[in-house]
Design a protein around this motif. Sequence first.
Motif, PDB file in Angstrom:
ATOM      1  N   ILE A 139       0.833  -1.204   0.000  1.00 34.29           N
ATOM      2  CA  ILE A 139       0.000   0.000   0.000  1.00 34.29           C
ATOM      3  C   ILE A 139       0.870   1.258   0.000  1.00 34.29           C
ATOM      4  O   ILE A 139       0.622   2.197  -0.766  1.00 34.29           O
ATOM      5  CB  ILE A 139      -0.934   0.009   1.238  1.00 34.29           C
ATOM      6  N   ALA A 140       1.889   1.248   0.861  1.00 33.49           N
ATOM      7  CA  ALA A 140       2.784   2.421   0.984  1.00 33.49           C
ATOM      8  C   ALA A 140       4.060   1.978   1.675  1.00 33.49           C
ATOM      9  O   ALA A 140       4.092   0.933   2.334  1.00 33.49           O
ATOM     10  CB  ALA A 140       2.097   3.527   1.788  1.00 33.49           C
ATOM     11  N   PRO A 141       5.139   2.746   1.553  1.00 33.62           N
ATOM     12  CA  PRO A 141       6.355   2.415   2.303  1.00 33.62           C
ATOM     13  C   PRO A 141       6.033   2.255   3.786  1.00 33.62           C
ATOM     14  O   PRO A 141       5.329   3.081   4.366  1.00 33.62           O
ATOM     15  CB  PRO A 141       7.255   3.633   2.056  1.00 33.62           C
ATOM     16  N   THR A 142       6.537   1.186   4.386  1.00 36.17           N
ATOM     17  CA  THR A 142       6.184   0.856   5.767  1.00 36.17           C
ATOM     18  C   THR A 142       7.441   0.640   6.596  1.00 36.17           C
ATOM     19  O   THR A 142       8.367  -0.047   6.160  1.00 36.17           O
ATOM     20  CB  THR A 142       5.318  -0.419   5.812  1.00 36.17           C
ATOM     21  N   VAL A 143       7.471   1.239   7.786  1.00 41.49           N
ATOM     22  CA  VAL A 143       8.564   0.995   8.721  1.00 41.49           C
ATOM     23  C   VAL A 143       7.983   0.376   9.987  1.00 41.49           C
ATOM     24  O   VAL A 143       6.885   0.731  10.420  1.00 41.49           O
ATOM     25  CB  VAL A 143       9.344   2.283   9.057  1.00 41.49           C
ATOM     26  N   VAL A 144       8.716  -0.553  10.574  1.00 36.31           N
ATOM     27  CA  VAL A 144       8.263  -1.278  11.762  1.00 36.31           C
ATOM     28  C   VAL A 144       9.204  -0.979  12.922  1.00 36.31           C
ATOM     29  O   VAL A 144      10.402  -1.237  12.837  1.00 36.31           O
ATOM     30  CB  VAL A 144       8.203  -2.793  11.485  1.00 36.31           C
ATOM     31  N   ILE A 145       8.639  -0.441  13.994  1.00 34.60           N
ATOM     32  CA  ILE A 145       9.400  -0.113  15.196  1.00 34.60           C
ATOM     33  C   ILE A 145       8.851  -0.946  16.353  1.00 34.60           C
ATOM     34  O   ILE A 145       7.777  -0.643  16.886  1.00 34.60           O
ATOM     35  CB  ILE A 145       9.290   1.394  15.544  1.00 34.60           C
ATOM     36  N   PRO A 146       9.536  -2.012  16.760  1.00 38.93           N
ATOM     37  CA  PRO A 146       9.046  -2.851  17.860  1.00 38.93           C
ATOM     38  C   PRO A 146       8.840  -2.030  19.137  1.00 38.93           C
ATOM     39  O   PRO A 146       9.696  -1.218  19.505  1.00 38.93           O
ATOM     40  CB  PRO A 146      10.149  -3.898  18.032  1.00 38.93           C
ATOM     41  N   TRP A 147       7.727  -2.261  19.787  1.00 40.78           N
ATOM     42  CA  TRP A 147       7.312  -1.478  20.948  1.00 40.78           C
ATOM     43  C   TRP A 147       8.333  -1.523  22.083  1.00 40.78           C
ATOM     44  O   TRP A 147       8.606  -0.519  22.734  1.00 40.78           O
ATOM     45  CB  TRP A 147       5.959  -1.981  21.420  1.00 40.78           C
ATOM     46  N   MET A 148       8.914  -2.675  22.337  1.00 38.08           N
ATOM     47  CA  MET A 148       9.796  -2.837  23.485  1.00 38.08           C
ATOM     48  C   MET A 148      11.228  -2.380  23.221  1.00 38.08           C
ATOM     49  O   MET A 148      12.071  -2.437  24.112  1.00 38.08           O
ATOM     50  CB  MET A 148       9.803  -4.292  23.952  1.00 38.08           C
ATOM     51  N   ASP A 149      11.524  -1.899  22.032  1.00 43.53           N
ATOM     52  CA  ASP A 149      12.886  -1.459  21.725  1.00 43.53           C
ATOM     53  C   ASP A 149      13.231  -0.118  22.369  1.00 43.53           C
ATOM     54  O   ASP A 149      14.414   0.230  22.487  1.00 43.53           O
ATOM     55  CB  ASP A 149      13.081  -1.356  20.208  1.00 43.53           C
ATOM     56  N   TYR A 150      12.215   0.659  22.749  1.00 46.32           N
ATOM     57  CA  TYR A 150      12.459   2.003  23.282  1.00 46.32           C
ATOM     58  C   TYR A 150      11.554   2.271  24.485  1.00 46.32           C
ATOM     59  O   TYR A 150      10.481   1.681  24.611  1.00 46.32           O
ATOM     60  CB  TYR A 150      12.172   3.072  22.213  1.00 46.32           C
ATOM     61  N   ASP A 151      11.981   3.202  25.341  1.00 44.29           N
ATOM     62  CA  ASP A 151      11.097   3.686  26.391  1.00 44.29           C
ATOM     63  C   ASP A 151      10.271   4.838  25.827  1.00 44.29           C
ATOM     64  O   ASP A 151      10.312   5.116  24.618  1.00 44.29           O
ATOM     65  CB  ASP A 151      11.891   4.103  27.637  1.00 44.29           C
ATOM     66  N   LEU A 152       9.515   5.506  26.676  1.00 44.75           N
ATOM     67  CA  LEU A 152       8.629   6.570  26.215  1.00 44.75           C
ATOM     68  C   LEU A 152       9.390   7.668  25.486  1.00 44.75           C
ATOM     69  O   LEU A 152       8.988   8.115  24.412  1.00 44.75           O
ATOM     70  CB  LEU A 152       7.882   7.178  27.405  1.00 44.75           C
ATOM     71  N   PHE A 153      10.504   8.103  26.070  1.00 46.13           N
ATOM     72  CA  PHE A 153      11.287   9.165  25.434  1.00 46.13           C
ATOM     73  C   PHE A 153      11.850   8.686  24.102  1.00 46.13           C
ATOM     74  O   PHE A 153      11.897   9.429  23.116  1.00 46.13           O
ATOM     75  CB  PHE A 153      12.419   9.607  26.354  1.00 46.13           C
ATOM     76  N   GLY A 154      12.290   7.423  24.071  1.00 44.11           N
ATOM     77  CA  GLY A 154      12.825   6.861  22.838  1.00 44.11           C
ATOM     78  C   GLY A 154      11.779   6.756  21.750  1.00 44.11           C
ATOM     79  O   GLY A 154      12.071   6.979  20.569  1.00 44.11           O
ATOM     80  N   HIS A 155      10.543   6.429  22.133  1.00 47.66           N
ATOM     81  CA  HIS A 155       9.454   6.361  21.157  1.00 47.66           C
ATOM     82  C   HIS A 155       9.275   7.703  20.441  1.00 47.66           C
ATOM     83  O   HIS A 155       9.153   7.760  19.210  1.00 47.66           O
ATOM     84  CB  HIS A 155       8.137   5.987  21.843  1.00 47.66           C
ATOM     85  N   VAL A 156       9.229   8.766  21.224  1.00 51.96           N
ATOM     86  CA  VAL A 156       9.041  10.097  20.628  1.00 51.96           C
ATOM     87  C   VAL A 156      10.228  10.455  19.744  1.00 51.96           C
ATOM     88  O   VAL A 156      10.066  10.988  18.632  1.00 51.96           O
ATOM     89  CB  VAL A 156       8.842  11.172  21.722  1.00 51.96           C
ATOM     90  N   GLN A 157      11.415  10.145  20.207  1.00 53.17           N
ATOM     91  CA  GLN A 157      12.613  10.486  19.431  1.00 53.17           C
ATOM     92  C   GLN A 157      12.653   9.749  18.096  1.00 53.17           C
ATOM     93  O   GLN A 157      12.956  10.347  17.049  1.00 53.17           O
ATOM     94  CB  GLN A 157      13.861  10.165  20.243  1.00 53.17           C
TER      95      GLN A 157
END
Length: 322
Positions: A139-157
Amino acid sequence: MKKYLLNISLLLLVLTLAACGNAKSNGAGNNAPKETETPSTESAAPATRVYKHFYGETSIPAKPEKVVTLQYASQMISVGLKPIGAASHLLETTDPAFQGIEDVGPPDDINFEKILSLQPELIIAGDVEQDVYDKLSKIAPTVVIPWMDYDLFGHVQVIGDILNRQQEAAAWKTAFDEKLAVAKAKIADKITDGQTVAIYRIDPKEFYIYGVRNIGFTLYNALGLQPPAIVQKEIDKDPNLWGIPISLEMLPDYDADYVFVTLLEGEETSKRFDTIQASSLWKNLKAVKNNHVYKISMDTWLGYTPHDIEVQLNEAVELLTK
């Protein structure tokens, strides 16, 4: 014969003059403007860059605007871009910041046709299987970011990096730190140095001590409160520690000066908590004896997004300053 030759000469002269006139009108000659090419109606292709993620490398728009996400709506909004579509569970909120986002179905039953109809430039997913990723990528270019790879600050970054909104992500962190400073000041004279805070989660058949994810993030990472020493040792081993399952007999080892307790919804859990509260193990806890036990809602405290954490932060300050 002379008349005939004269007529021929006149005819040739007329034709010559006519040819010269046509040449001038068509731009011939030293002073005539040059012909210009018809401007192309095709716009330049948008800039792209290669982004490395869980399933490899994907060419994505340099700064996408039309984005669908299956996991990171709050983080996107925090860096200044509202997704055009998001998974159902991300939209279960009354926060006006989420209004107008199209529902693309729950994570276990994604509405691929709905996503296709939105014509996204980019899709950002969390933990999805290979077959789901393959369908999304069509459908479109897709990137996958596993949830447990980062904490809250890392998610935003990381979301700020994907969207090429690094400055916005940094600005969010600065504003969040300012709110934390205010919250910490409010509880500074309530919890003294050396006092500890524990978080208990009660399920129908399990008992957990929370680490630094979800509830633990707000109390430990955000407010800087100290977990029991035995919990801190586990956090030192795993900076993203979710929780520790324990037996009730081990409860005294996880005693603390303050306790936050949350229950999985259901009558069975409520009955189990009543039994635990009636036990000597519970009654002998420091927090119980000093009336420093705070019961909190899992609906409010289980969320682990920027918007959730702010709500939890306000409630934590309210409870600790009563």
